[in-house]
Design an enzyme around this catalytic site. Structure first.
Site, PDB file in Angstrom:
ATOM      1  N   ARG A 118     -28.225 -38.320  35.878  1.00  0.00           N
ATOM      2  CA  ARG A 118     -27.580 -39.637  35.945  1.00  0.00           C
ATOM      3  C   ARG A 118     -26.206 -39.645  35.316  1.00  0.00           C
ATOM      4  O   ARG A 118     -25.268 -40.203  35.879  1.00  0.00           O
ATOM      5  CB  ARG A 118     -28.422 -40.671  35.225  1.00  0.00           C
ATOM      6  CG  ARG A 118     -29.714 -40.921  35.918  1.00  0.00           C
ATOM      7  CD  ARG A 118     -30.634 -41.557  34.924  1.00  0.00           C
ATOM      8  NE  ARG A 118     -31.995 -41.311  35.299  1.00  0.00           N
ATOM      9  CZ  ARG A 118     -32.885 -42.272  35.439  1.00  0.00           C
ATOM     10  NH1 ARG A 118     -32.563 -43.521  35.214  1.00  0.00           N
ATOM     11  NH2 ARG A 118     -34.111 -41.974  35.790  1.00  0.00           N
ATOM     12  N   THR A 119     -26.096 -39.086  34.110  1.00  0.00           N
ATOM     13  CA  THR A 119     -24.787 -39.092  33.451  1.00  0.00           C
ATOM     14  C   THR A 119     -23.792 -38.315  34.309  1.00  0.00           C
ATOM     15  O   THR A 119     -22.649 -38.719  34.497  1.00  0.00           O
ATOM     16  CB  THR A 119     -24.886 -38.483  32.042  1.00  0.00           C
ATOM     17  OG1 THR A 119     -25.852 -39.218  31.305  1.00  0.00           O
ATOM     18  CG2 THR A 119     -23.563 -38.559  31.316  1.00  0.00           C
ATOM     19  N   LYS A 122     -25.710 -15.320  31.421  1.00  0.00           N
ATOM     20  CA  LYS A 122     -25.412 -13.924  31.080  1.00  0.00           C
ATOM     21  C   LYS A 122     -24.905 -13.786  29.658  1.00  0.00           C
ATOM     22  O   LYS A 122     -24.501 -12.723  29.234  1.00  0.00           O
ATOM     23  CB  LYS A 122     -24.366 -13.361  32.051  1.00  0.00           C
ATOM     24  CG  LYS A 122     -24.814 -13.345  33.500  1.00  0.00           C
ATOM     25  CD  LYS A 122     -23.673 -12.938  34.430  1.00  0.00           C
ATOM     26  CE  LYS A 122     -24.020 -13.254  35.881  1.00  0.00           C
ATOM     27  NZ  LYS A 122     -22.872 -13.733  36.637  1.00  0.00           N
ATOM     28  N   ARG A 127     -21.665 -31.805  28.402  1.00  0.00           N
ATOM     29  CA  ARG A 127     -22.992 -32.142  27.866  1.00  0.00           C
ATOM     30  C   ARG A 127     -23.564 -30.835  27.350  1.00  0.00           C
ATOM     31  O   ARG A 127     -23.556 -29.831  28.071  1.00  0.00           O
ATOM     32  CB  ARG A 127     -23.850 -32.724  28.988  1.00  0.00           C
ATOM     33  CG  ARG A 127     -25.364 -32.718  28.759  1.00  0.00           C
ATOM     34  CD  ARG A 127     -25.839 -33.693  27.696  1.00  0.00           C
ATOM     35  NE  ARG A 127     -25.632 -35.070  28.069  1.00  0.00           N
ATOM     36  CZ  ARG A 127     -26.591 -35.893  28.506  1.00  0.00           C
ATOM     37  NH1 ARG A 127     -27.833 -35.475  28.608  1.00  0.00           N
ATOM     38  NH2 ARG A 127     -26.304 -37.133  28.812  1.00  0.00           N
ATOM     39  N   HIS A 141     -23.146 -39.724  21.739  1.00  0.00           N
ATOM     40  CA  HIS A 141     -23.057 -39.964  23.189  1.00  0.00           C
ATOM     41  C   HIS A 141     -22.118 -41.159  23.382  1.00  0.00           C
ATOM     42  O   HIS A 141     -22.547 -42.244  23.769  1.00  0.00           O
ATOM     43  CB  HIS A 141     -24.449 -40.230  23.748  1.00  0.00           C
ATOM     44  CG  HIS A 141     -24.547 -40.130  25.245  1.00  0.00           C
ATOM     45  ND1 HIS A 141     -23.463 -39.865  26.059  1.00  0.00           N
ATOM     46  CD2 HIS A 141     -25.605 -40.265  26.079  1.00  0.00           C
ATOM     47  CE1 HIS A 141     -23.865 -39.848  27.329  1.00  0.00           C
ATOM     48  NE2 HIS A 141     -25.164 -40.084  27.358  1.00  0.00           N
TER      49      HIS A 141
END
Ligand SMILES: [Zn+2]
Lengths: 159, 308
Positions: free
Chosen positions: B53-54, B82, B103, B131
């Site tokens: 959603r974000t 990796k 994020r 946030h």
């Protein structure tokens, strides 16, 4: 500035030729200072420690003398947070040639690890820890975690 | 808004917040007028943790401004798998983009990332940290429904790990807001958040029981208590059940109470509440796009040195 009197007797007992005398440490901090300096005896340095030594200024204090060793600025910075009253005497040929009163810095870099295990500074990233100095502790400049003064010794990032 | 990056709600002043919310309101009034505003701009979406959603909200915001987005894809399919560092990843993607959204599962990740890039970077959630864009849309919703001054706000649920809570609590200290925190003892606010609240002189009280304050509240902000925080399923059931609300609970509330939730919810708000005038959480989610449009537009404006 003549605040060495109370430790003169101590200095005479175990005078060092060259090195550092960290004096007026808050009682109980001597071993933390050794941890901070990474001194455990394995390097062969000559170290003397006085704990709970009577002092005019602090009632009781700790004192640490290290032969052939000068403190780096970041070591002094953290020392100042553990024990703001501490003084550092640089000794050459048995004489105090420099006497520093340490100042509380705005931040300390690279000497403590962040107690927040999920902090980015504990991940494998090319970043040094940085703690902002608060009135009664330190704060991770990345994750915001607060380390109180009495917990600092636990988080010293020394080997 | 004179910032280069948005890392934490603690960096936002009242004027910063109002500038973003005012622009978001302008955008909301006529979204079409902003299409083309950021023609040719590329936004890099760096999601080291899944959040559909974000991510979609930022994607939509950039596209509605006329720009485009590039996406590093899931962590599983990227070079991060990796062993590439975050520092390297953001430096590479910076080469393709005019701004970055990050994020990441670690606290402080966004702060660190800004030390490696020159383009504006927006924190879209760092572990249990912050946030701030969620907070801006929360404040927008709150301003529309209850106002931001002389209001009493209750924040309930997982206050310890809830990054939306940490950001919101910090931002609310800019306003004349009485904050009540309601949670189980084990999920109370972390020390660093308390410290900031205390330093700011905020009016704050903590409770374990919503009944103590519900009738005073103008806003009730509910967050999810996560099952994985509890070693024992029964322990979780016992605690979580006490922090759920239904229409019966809301009988004790003011008629004007605004109920918010950052979503997704599980069962902390009964579906029957959706039908009441209290429910603003879907509106809150929709507000994410205009608010993020406003924020991106302003950060890009700063990056250009205030032209436009
Ligand atoms: Zn940290």
């Amino acid at each position: 500035m003549n605040d060495t009197d109370d430790s003169d007797r101590e200095l005479r007992v175990s005078k060092i030729r060259n090195g550092t005398v960290i004096d007026h440490l808050a009682a109980g901090q001597a071993l933390n200072v050794l941890a901070l300096l990474g001194i455990d005896g394995s390097g062969g340095e000559s170290v003397s420690v006085g704990m709970n030594v009577p002092s005019d200024k602090l009632a009781k204090k700790d004192i640490v003398k290290v032969e052939d060793r000068e403190l780096s600025q970041s070591e002094v910075d953290v020392l100042s947070v553990i024990s703001p009253e501490a003084t550092i005497n640089i000794i050459r040929e048995y004489d105090v040639i420099e006497k520093k009163r340490i100042e509380r810095p705005e931040a300390v870099t690279g000497v403590l690890s962040c107690p927040n295990r999920n902090c980015i500074t504990n991940a494998d990233e090319p970043v040094e820890t940085r703690f902002v100095v608060l009135s009664d502790g330190l704060r991770c400049d990345y994750c915001g975690e607060i380390v109180r003064e009495d917990e600092i010794a636990t988080h010293l990032d020394v080997s | 808004m004179r910032q280069d990056h948005l890392i934490s709600a603690t960096q936002l002043s009242r004027a910063d917040i109002e500038a973003v919310l005012d622009r978001a309101a302008e955008i909301d009034a006529d979204v079409g007028a902003w299409q083309g505003r950021r023609d040719g701009t590329v936004l890099g979406l760096c999601f080291f943790e899944p959040s559909t959603r974000t991510r979609m909200s930022f994607d939509t915001a950039m596209k509605r401004l006329g720009g485009r987005t590039i996406d590093m894809g899931s962590v599983e399919s990227s070079s991060v798998k990796k062993g590439e560092t975050l520092a390297d990843t953001v430096r590479v993607i910076e080469g393709y983009a005019d701004a970055l959204v990050l994020r990441h599962p670690s606290e402080g990740a966004a702060k660190m990332a800004t030390e490696f890039v020159d383009v504006p970077l927006v924190n879209a959630g760092d572990g249990a940290g912050q946030h701030p864009t969620q907070t801006l849309l929360d404040l927008y919703t709150m301003r529309e429904n209850a106002g931001l001054d002389d209001v009493t706000v209750g924040i309930m649920g997982d206050l310890k790990y809830g990054r939306t809570v940490h950001s919101l609590a910090a931002a609310l200290t800019n306003f004349d807001v009485r904050q009540h925190f309601v949670s189980p003892e084990s999920l109370q606010l972390p020390r660093s958040v308390r410290y900031d609240l205390h330093e700011s002189g905020a009016q704050v009280r903590e409770h374990t029981d919503l009944d103590e304050v519900l009738s005073d509240l103008d806003v009730l902000y509910v967050t999810r208590i996560q099952r994985e925080r509890f070693p024992d399923e029964n322990e979780y059931r016992k605690v979580a059940g006490e922090y759920q609300i239904d229409t019966d609970d809301l009988d004790a509330a003011k008629d004007s109470l605004t109920v918010m939730h950052p979503l997704p919810r599980v069962d902390e708000i009964a579906p029957e509440v959706d039908e009441t005038d209290h429910a603003k959480y879907f509106e809150q989610a929709h507000n994410g796009v205009p608010v993020r449009m406003a924020l991106l537009d302003m950060l890009l404006e700063n990056a250009e040195g205030g032209s436009q």
